[in-house]
Design an enzyme around this catalytic site. Structure first.
Site, mmCIF file in Angstrom:
data_model
loop_
_atom_site.group_PDB
_atom_site.id
_atom_site.type_symbol
_atom_site.label_atom_id
_atom_site.label_comp_id
_atom_site.label_asym_id
_atom_site.label_seq_id
_atom_site.Cartn_x
_atom_site.Cartn_y
_atom_site.Cartn_z
ATOM 1 N N GLU A 275 68.309 5.953 31.650
ATOM 2 C CA GLU A 275 66.865 5.698 31.736
ATOM 3 C C GLU A 275 66.550 4.207 31.881
ATOM 4 O O GLU A 275 65.813 3.626 31.087
ATOM 5 C CB GLU A 275 66.163 6.311 30.512
ATOM 6 C CG GLU A 275 66.318 7.824 30.473
ATOM 7 C CD GLU A 275 65.655 8.497 29.286
ATOM 8 O OE1 GLU A 275 65.490 7.835 28.238
ATOM 9 O OE2 GLU A 275 65.311 9.689 29.390
ATOM 10 N N VAL A 276 67.117 3.621 32.911
ATOM 11 C CA VAL A 276 66.898 2.193 33.169
ATOM 12 C C VAL A 276 65.574 2.072 33.923
ATOM 13 O O VAL A 276 65.531 1.819 35.134
ATOM 14 C CB VAL A 276 68.076 1.592 33.963
ATOM 15 C CG1 VAL A 276 67.929 0.072 34.054
ATOM 16 C CG2 VAL A 276 69.408 1.948 33.306
#
Length: 485
Positions: A149-150
């Protein structure tokens, strides 16, 4: 059901970024984890790790000390649980980037979740974090470097300029940073293999993944927490990663913390279905490619989110899921084994609300009390405030503001108010004491403030207003006699 597990490693995830347990509680539950079929732990320390030097400001108020970390590792060995530490190194960096000292390393200046991959200092920072964690975990076979979840990657000014150059892409930017972090791990700790969450990789083209060299550096952990997990899609993803050159893969399920950011009770049936789907995917996928499965137990959705289910509350779900993985499916034998391990007379998968007591496992008292609060506190207060005809008809908000009530109505309302206050006051006092045995004061305060105080304060407010309205009027002041001429 084949009666055996396709997962050699069954890893229980401890998410310490919310309500981290005291070491004394870990000493009680590690043997239970082992008895239920776990053989490893994934410990996500976040701000509970005792960082030193310029990283010391990352520590939470009640962070474990180095000696406590060593004790945790000793306790894990005693229960035959291999420890895999997890260090976030790209996304979910809020616990680092929220500090002014490191705010200049954010990908987007406003958001503290993602690290700027263009800054040389960023790699130095995560390298220092990795090295300090590994110093206390010497000999660890795996280190999880996060990288899930960058969010907002590519939206920082440096990234925008870089992306304007020919052939550059967000995928290449992501791969470059992950490769740099993994290379650091392998250079400094050659016996340790980096693990990464798979979500940033799963949609990338095969040729790009292969050319990046990442398949020779890391092992992806394919995560999916849904009860309706797409088995065929997971098989295709495993085959894709295998074609790209990743020799080993991992799965990741969830035993709690994945059905609502403010979830208080764990829906066991949802999590059981998630694990049964993973069993199907593992059997249908390429043989021998899956090293194991991580049973995640998220404590917050991110560093700034509220607490979701406390660890003791999720233990029945963990027990059902672990035993189902171990036995290759859910059966009466699994149910009997779980009931025996937890000291539960009758396990209700569809609605685990402790019909016959919460059990005798460590923290079972918390499960029983949290269940009472979650199912009945708010509803009982609302029933009184919004459903009692005497309250709604003769002591409405209009009357309460003016402190006016018919004396007869006090006799109808006050006994029930005082009874509810006494009942919930005693139960909450018991719950607070139970929580303090396992958790640090800030976690206890947060859980009570989120889940108890709003309803209790409404009840206390009604009692206070009723008391003031029922009080006899003060006698008129006697006239003051003027002194002097």
């Amino acid at each position: 059901m084949s009666g055996s597990s396709p997962f050699g490693m069954r890893v229980v995830h401890l998410d310490l970024k919310g309500a981290p347990p005291k070491v004394s509680y870990l000493s009680e539950i590690f043997p239970l984890f082992h008895a239920l079929g776990a053989n490893a732990l994934l410990i996500e320390y976040e701000d509970m790790f005792p960082y030193e030097g310029h990283l010391k400001l990352l520590r939470a108020k009640h962070a474990y000390s180095p000696s406590e970390i060593r004790e945790i590792l000793y306790l894990a060995r005693q229960s035959e649980l291999e420890v895999i530490p997890l260090v976030q190194t790209f996304g979910h960096m809020e616990f680092v980037l929220k500090h002014n000292t490191f705010a200049h390393l954010r990908e987007v200046a406003l958001f503290p979740n993602t690290l700027n991959p263009h800054e040389a200092e960023s790699l130095v920072l995560v390298g220092s974090m990795v090295d300090q964690v590994m110093e206390l975990h010497r000999g660890a076979r795996w280190l999880h470097i996060g990288c899930d979840e960058v969010y907002y990657l590519g939206e920082g000014e440096a990234s925008r300029q870089w992306l304007q150059q020919e052939h550059n892409s967000k995928a290449k930017l992501c791969l470059s940073h992950v490769r740099a972090v993994a290379s650091h791990v392998l250079a400094r700790h050659p016996a340790t293999t980096p693990l990464v969450w798979d979500d940033m990789l799963r949609d990338m083209p095969e040729d790009l993944l292969e050319e990046s060299g990442l398949p020779h550096l890391v092992e992806p952990v394919l995560w999916d927490y849904g009860a309706d997990l797409d088995v065929h899609g997971k098989v295709l993803l495993m085959e894709k990663f295998q074609k790209c050159g990743f020799p080993r893969l991992w799965a990741a399920s969830a035993f709690k913390g994945a059905t609502g950011a403010h979830q208080a009770l764990t829906p066991v049936e949802h999590h059981l279905q998630n694990h049964l789907q993973w069993l199907r995917a593992a059997r249908a996928g390429p043989a021998g490619v899956l090293q194991g499965i991580v049973l995640t137990g998220w404590q917050r959705y991110d560093h700034f989110a509220v607490l979701c289910e406390l660890l003791p509350v999720g233990i029945p779900s963990l027990a059902v899921c672990l035993q189902s993985l171990l036995q290759g499916g859910f059966s009466e034998e699994v149910k009997d084994r779980v009931e025996c391990c937890l000291g539960v007379a009758s396990l209700d998968i569809a609605n685990f609300t402790c019909r016959e007591g919460a059990g005798s496992f460590p923290g079972s008292d918390i499960l029983a009390l949290v269940t009472q609060v979650s199912l009945h506190l708010r509803s009982s207060v609302e029933a009184l405030l919004d459903g009692n005809r005497y309250v709604t008809g003769w002591f409405s908000p209009y009357h309460r503001r003016r402190k006016v009530v018919h004396p007869v109505m006090v006799q109808h309302i006050q006994p029930e108010v005082l009874s509810l206050l006494a009942r919930w006051g005693a139960l909450v006092q018991e719950l607070e004491a139970a929580l303090k045995r396992i958790f640090y004061p800030d976690a206890v305060e947060e859980w009570l403030e989120e889940n108890v105080h709003p309803s209790l304060q409404r009840l206390q407010g009604l009692a206070q207003d009723l008391s003031e309205a029922a009080a006899p009027p003060a006698p008129p002041a006697s006239p003051t006699t003027r002194q002097g001429p």
